[in-house]
Write a protein that holds these residues in place. Structure first.
Motif, PDB file in Angstrom:
ATOM      1  N   GLY A   1       0.744  -1.242   0.000  1.00 58.94           N
ATOM      2  CA  GLY A   1       0.000   0.000   0.000  1.00 58.94           C
ATOM      3  C   GLY A   1       0.777   1.296   0.000  1.00 58.94           C
ATOM      4  O   GLY A   1       0.218   2.335   0.341  1.00 58.94           O
ATOM      5  N   SER A   2       2.045   1.279  -0.394  1.00 62.64           N
ATOM      6  CA  SER A   2       2.769   2.550  -0.397  1.00 62.64           C
ATOM      7  C   SER A   2       3.980   2.509  -1.315  1.00 62.64           C
ATOM      8  O   SER A   2       4.436   1.441  -1.759  1.00 62.64           O
ATOM      9  CB  SER A   2       3.226   2.937   1.015  1.00 62.64           C
ATOM     10  N   LEU A   3       4.508   3.702  -1.570  1.00 63.42           N
ATOM     11  CA  LEU A   3       5.740   3.883  -2.320  1.00 63.42           C
ATOM     12  C   LEU A   3       6.886   3.060  -1.727  1.00 63.42           C
ATOM     13  O   LEU A   3       7.797   2.608  -2.440  1.00 63.42           O
ATOM     14  CB  LEU A   3       6.100   5.374  -2.289  1.00 63.42           C
ATOM     15  N   LYS A   4       6.853   2.831  -0.419  1.00 63.73           N
ATOM     16  CA  LYS A   4       7.958   2.161   0.267  1.00 63.73           C
ATOM     17  C   LYS A   4       8.070   0.680  -0.077  1.00 63.73           C
ATOM     18  O   LYS A   4       9.067   0.040   0.273  1.00 63.73           O
ATOM     19  CB  LYS A   4       7.812   2.335   1.778  1.00 63.73           C
ATOM     20  N   HIS A   5       7.069   0.126  -0.765  1.00 65.92           N
ATOM     21  CA  HIS A   5       7.171  -1.271  -1.178  1.00 65.92           C
ATOM     22  C   HIS A   5       8.354  -1.459  -2.124  1.00 65.92           C
ATOM     23  O   HIS A   5       9.097  -2.444  -2.014  1.00 65.92           O
ATOM     24  CB  HIS A   5       5.873  -1.710  -1.858  1.00 65.92           C
ATOM     25  N   ARG A   6       8.534  -0.503  -3.050  1.00 71.08           N
ATOM     26  CA  ARG A   6       9.677  -0.579  -3.963  1.00 71.08           C
ATOM     27  C   ARG A   6      10.992  -0.527  -3.180  1.00 71.08           C
ATOM     28  O   ARG A   6      11.921  -1.298  -3.437  1.00 71.08           O
ATOM     29  CB  ARG A   6       9.662   0.599  -4.933  1.00 71.08           C
ATOM     30  N   LEU A   7      11.064   0.413  -2.233  1.00 71.44           N
ATOM     31  CA  LEU A   7      12.285   0.570  -1.446  1.00 71.44           C
ATOM     32  C   LEU A   7      12.575  -0.682  -0.625  1.00 71.44           C
ATOM     33  O   LEU A   7      13.715  -1.160  -0.592  1.00 71.44           O
ATOM     34  CB  LEU A   7      12.162   1.785  -0.530  1.00 71.44           C
ATOM     35  N   ALA A   8      11.547  -1.205   0.045  1.00 72.70           N
ATOM     36  CA  ALA A   8      11.755  -2.384   0.887  1.00 72.70           C
ATOM     37  C   ALA A   8      12.253  -3.565   0.065  1.00 72.70           C
ATOM     38  O   ALA A   8      13.152  -4.303   0.480  1.00 72.70           O
ATOM     39  CB  ALA A   8      10.463  -2.738   1.610  1.00 72.70           C
ATOM     40  N   ARG A   9      11.677  -3.759  -1.117  1.00 73.02           N
ATOM     41  CA  ARG A   9      12.131  -4.853  -1.989  1.00 73.02           C
ATOM     42  C   ARG A   9      13.602  -4.682  -2.339  1.00 73.02           C
ATOM     43  O   ARG A   9      14.396  -5.633  -2.263  1.00 73.02           O
ATOM     44  CB  ARG A   9      11.284  -4.903  -3.255  1.00 73.02           C
ATOM     45  N   SER A  10      13.978  -3.459  -2.709  1.00 72.11           N
ATOM     46  CA  SER A  10      15.375  -3.204  -3.077  1.00 72.11           C
ATOM     47  C   SER A  10      16.307  -3.402  -1.884  1.00 72.11           C
ATOM     48  O   SER A  10      17.400  -3.964  -2.021  1.00 72.11           O
ATOM     49  CB  SER A  10      15.517  -1.776  -3.619  1.00 72.11           C
ATOM     50  N   LEU A  11      15.885  -2.940  -0.706  1.00 73.19           N
ATOM     51  CA  LEU A  11      16.721  -3.086   0.484  1.00 73.19           C
ATOM     52  C   LEU A  11      16.901  -4.549   0.868  1.00 73.19           C
ATOM     53  O   LEU A  11      17.993  -4.962   1.297  1.00 73.19           O
ATOM     54  CB  LEU A  11      16.111  -2.303   1.648  1.00 73.19           C
ATOM     55  N   PHE A  12      15.852  -5.344   0.733  1.00 74.80           N
ATOM     56  CA  PHE A  12      15.979  -6.769   1.052  1.00 74.80           C
ATOM     57  C   PHE A  12      16.901  -7.469   0.068  1.00 74.80           C
ATOM     58  O   PHE A  12      17.753  -8.286   0.469  1.00 74.80           O
ATOM     59  CB  PHE A  12      14.604  -7.442   1.101  1.00 74.80           C
ATOM     60  N   LEU A  13      16.775  -7.171  -1.221  1.00 75.54           N
ATOM     61  CA  LEU A  13      17.690  -7.781  -2.189  1.00 75.54           C
ATOM     62  C   LEU A  13      19.128  -7.343  -1.914  1.00 75.54           C
ATOM     63  O   LEU A  13      20.063  -8.156  -1.994  1.00 75.54           O
ATOM     64  CB  LEU A  13      17.275  -7.394  -3.611  1.00 75.54           C
ATOM     65  N   TYR A  14      19.314  -6.081  -1.580  1.00 77.39           N
ATOM     66  CA  TYR A  14      20.645  -5.556  -1.281  1.00 77.39           C
ATOM     67  C   TYR A  14      21.230  -6.252  -0.052  1.00 77.39           C
ATOM     68  O   TYR A  14      22.391  -6.690  -0.057  1.00 77.39           O
ATOM     69  CB  TYR A  14      20.534  -4.052  -1.055  1.00 77.39           C
ATOM     70  N   GLY A  15      20.418  -6.352   1.005  1.00 77.87           N
ATOM     71  CA  GLY A  15      20.890  -6.989   2.228  1.00 77.87           C
ATOM     72  C   GLY A  15      21.155  -8.475   2.059  1.00 77.87           C
ATOM     73  O   GLY A  15      22.137  -9.017   2.594  1.00 77.87           O
ATOM     74  N   LEU A  16      20.300  -9.161   1.311  1.00 74.40           N
ATOM     75  CA  LEU A  16      20.495 -10.585   1.071  1.00 74.40           C
ATOM     76  C   LEU A  16      21.748 -10.834   0.242  1.00 74.40           C
ATOM     77  O   LEU A  16      22.585 -11.687   0.587  1.00 74.40           O
ATOM     78  CB  LEU A  16      19.273 -11.175   0.360  1.00 74.40           C
ATOM     79  N   CYS A  17      21.893 -10.095  -0.847  1.00 67.66           N
ATOM     80  CA  CYS A  17      23.020 -10.334  -1.747  1.00 67.66           C
ATOM     81  C   CYS A  17      24.349  -9.889  -1.142  1.00 67.66           C
ATOM     82  O   CYS A  17      25.412 -10.359  -1.561  1.00 67.66           O
ATOM     83  CB  CYS A  17      22.772  -9.649  -3.085  1.00 67.66           C
ATOM     84  N   ASN A  18      24.301  -9.005  -0.134  1.00 65.88           N
ATOM     85  CA  ASN A  18      25.514  -8.626   0.592  1.00 65.88           C
ATOM     86  C   ASN A  18      25.829  -9.583   1.740  1.00 65.88           C
ATOM     87  O   ASN A  18      26.852  -9.423   2.413  1.00 65.88           O
ATOM     88  CB  ASN A  18      25.373  -7.210   1.156  1.00 65.88           C
ATOM     89  N   GLY A  19      24.951 -10.533   1.984  1.00 66.79           N
ATOM     90  CA  GLY A  19      25.175 -11.474   3.076  1.00 66.79           C
ATOM     91  C   GLY A  19      24.863 -10.927   4.445  1.00 66.79           C
ATOM     92  O   GLY A  19      25.286 -11.481   5.458  1.00 66.79           O
ATOM     93  N   TRP A  20      24.085  -9.841   4.514  1.00 64.73           N
ATOM     94  CA  TRP A  20      23.775  -9.198   5.791  1.00 64.73           C
ATOM     95  C   TRP A  20      22.535  -9.785   6.450  1.00 64.73           C
ATOM     96  O   TRP A  20      22.446  -9.795   7.678  1.00 64.73           O
ATOM     97  CB  TRP A  20      23.575  -7.698   5.592  1.00 64.73           C
ATOM     98  N   ILE A  21      21.586 -10.211   5.672  1.00 67.57           N
ATOM     99  CA  ILE A  21      20.354 -10.796   6.212  1.00 67.57           C
ATOM    100  C   ILE A  21      20.556 -12.301   6.303  1.00 67.57           C
ATOM    101  O   ILE A  21      20.877 -12.954   5.308  1.00 67.57           O
ATOM    102  CB  ILE A  21      19.138 -10.461   5.327  1.00 67.57           C
ATOM    103  N   ARG A  22      20.373 -12.834   7.510  1.00 65.34           N
ATOM    104  CA  ARG A  22      20.713 -14.236   7.773  1.00 65.34           C
ATOM    105  C   ARG A  22      19.478 -14.999   8.231  1.00 65.34           C
ATOM    106  O   ARG A  22      18.578 -14.427   8.867  1.00 65.34           O
ATOM    107  CB  ARG A  22      21.785 -14.323   8.871  1.00 65.34           C
ATOM    108  N   PRO A  23      19.423 -16.278   7.942  1.00 65.10           N
ATOM    109  CA  PRO A  23      18.261 -17.067   8.365  1.00 65.10           C
ATOM    110  C   PRO A  23      18.093 -17.064   9.878  1.00 65.10           C
ATOM    111  O   PRO A  23      19.062 -17.229  10.628  1.00 65.10           O
ATOM    112  CB  PRO A  23      18.567 -18.478   7.839  1.00 65.10           C
TER     113      PRO A  23
END
Length: 378
Positions: free
Chosen positions: A73-95
């Motif tokens: 429901g907001s503009l921030k959906h685009r940002l959140a998606r990009s931030l999650f891909l960035y964090g995952l691909c950098n190895g920062w977000i862990r299971p």
């Protein structure tokens, strides 16, 4: 703890991370997490470009990019998606480890959605004044709300929570401008221009984008420069925010004493993702003008929107007033950032306005006069 002990502990943590990265289980989890986030984008239709009705003789078209139709429901959906891909691909977000964000609401709603999608905990660190509806949405998507009384402590509290829990502090205010591919890849700017291709003025004279992190204005402006368009970028700033002062004075240390009443935009400090050099113009917009504008929007197109949409709409209409006065034609684009049903107890509540000492009547009269007569009152 001695400096030597601290270095040993850091080295041990790095070794553990290296071992984690080579673990087949982690690599399988990472691939699946990235797939899920990318699949969300693949099955999401583009957002609409709505027209705001203006008198035909003006020869000017005003559009609102309706970001409220994203799954969260907001503009921030685009940002959140990009931030999650960035964090995952950098190895920062862990299971199994929490993602933590400093947010006034909409980014946290969207990040809670993506955290749930990939199966990690999420904690939003937010001002206690955040709207109840945004808190409900964060919790609906499985997130937790962690409140602070002073919005200026969001950053430190988020970092402290990440250190205590072993989680990742997403830090949208640092990474927003670099996590998004500003050259294209269906970013918001590329989407706008694609949707304008068959309009009578396919290259807008102005794009008006409000700033919370500054990531959206940076993405749009960089894309405009990269594609060699003549479009100018205007960033409106609400009360209780330092962006306007920092931009006009070229002061990277500019600050504000309290938080913005227009949720999602305005900051008490110059954020790393706010890139002053790409912006052509800024405007300071009174909060009463923002509220008057979202109410005018509802009268014009039958849609409620959040206060940040009103900030952008007010500025877009001021620019259009200048164009009318100078006899110029063309198009202007601004953003419909999120839906107004998140703010029924704020911007659509006369009791709230009274409690805040906000009088929208003079600004409502200004808008009504301009839309009826084509002249912006002096």
């Amino acid at each position: 703890m001695t400096q030597h002990d601290e270095r040993d502990r850091t080295d041990a943590a790095l070794v553990t991370l290296d071992m984690d990265r080579s673990d087949p289980g982690y690599r399988a989890w990472l691939k699946e997490a990235v797939r899920k986030v990318q699949a969300d984008a693949n099955r999401s239709a583009d957002t609409h470009l709505l027209r705001f009705p203006l008198p035909e003789p003006w020869g000017i078209d005003l559009y609102l990019k309706d970001e409220s139709t994203h799954p969260t429901g907001s503009l921030k959906h685009r940002l959140a998606r990009s931030l999650f891909l960035y964090g995952l691909c950098n190895g920062w977000i862990r299971p199994g480890r929490p993602v933590i964000e400093a947010s006034s609401g909409s980014t946290a709603v969207s990040e809670a959605y993506f955290a749930k999608l990939i199966g990690v905990p999420f904690i939003a660190v937010m001002p206690r004044t955040t709207s109840l509806e945004k808190c409900r949405l964060i919790e609906f998507h499985g997130g937790q709300c962690h409140f602070v009384d002073d919005s200026r402590t969001l950053y430190e509290e988020s970092a402290r929570l990440a250190a205590r829990t072993g989680g990742h502090y997403m830090d949208q205010f640092t990474y927003a401008e670099r996590a998004t591919d500003w050259r294209g890849n269906n970013n918001i700017a590329e989407s706008m221009y694609q949707q304008l291709k068959l309009e009578r003025y396919p290259e807008p004279a102005w794009i008006v984008a409000t700033a919370g992190t500054g990531g959206t204005s940076a993405t749009i402006a960089r894309y405009v420069h990269y594609m060699q368009y003549d479009t100018r970028i205007c960033v409106p700033d609400p009360e209780n925010s330092c962006f306007f002062d920092g931009w006009t004075r070229q002061d990277p240390l500019a600050s504000a004493d309290c938080g913005s009443r227009i949720e999602g935009i305005g900051r008490p400090r110059m954020e790393p993702s706010f890139i002053p050099g790409v912006i052509d113009r800024m405007m300071k917009v009174p909060d009463a003008a923002s509220v008057a504008a979202v109410r005018a929007l509802e009268r014009a197109i039958g849609r409620k929107a959040g206060g940040s949409t009103g900030t952008g709409l007010w500025s877009a209409l001021m620019i259009i007033a200048e164009m009318v006065a100078e006899g110029r034609t063309g198009s202007v684009v601004t953003l419909l950032c999120d839906p107004g049903d998140r703010y029924l107890d704020k911007y659509y509540s006369d009791d709230w306005l009274t409690g805040q000492g906000i009088d929208i009547d003079p600004y409502t009269r200004t808008l009504d006069h301009f839309l009826a007569n084509g002249v912006w009152p002096g």
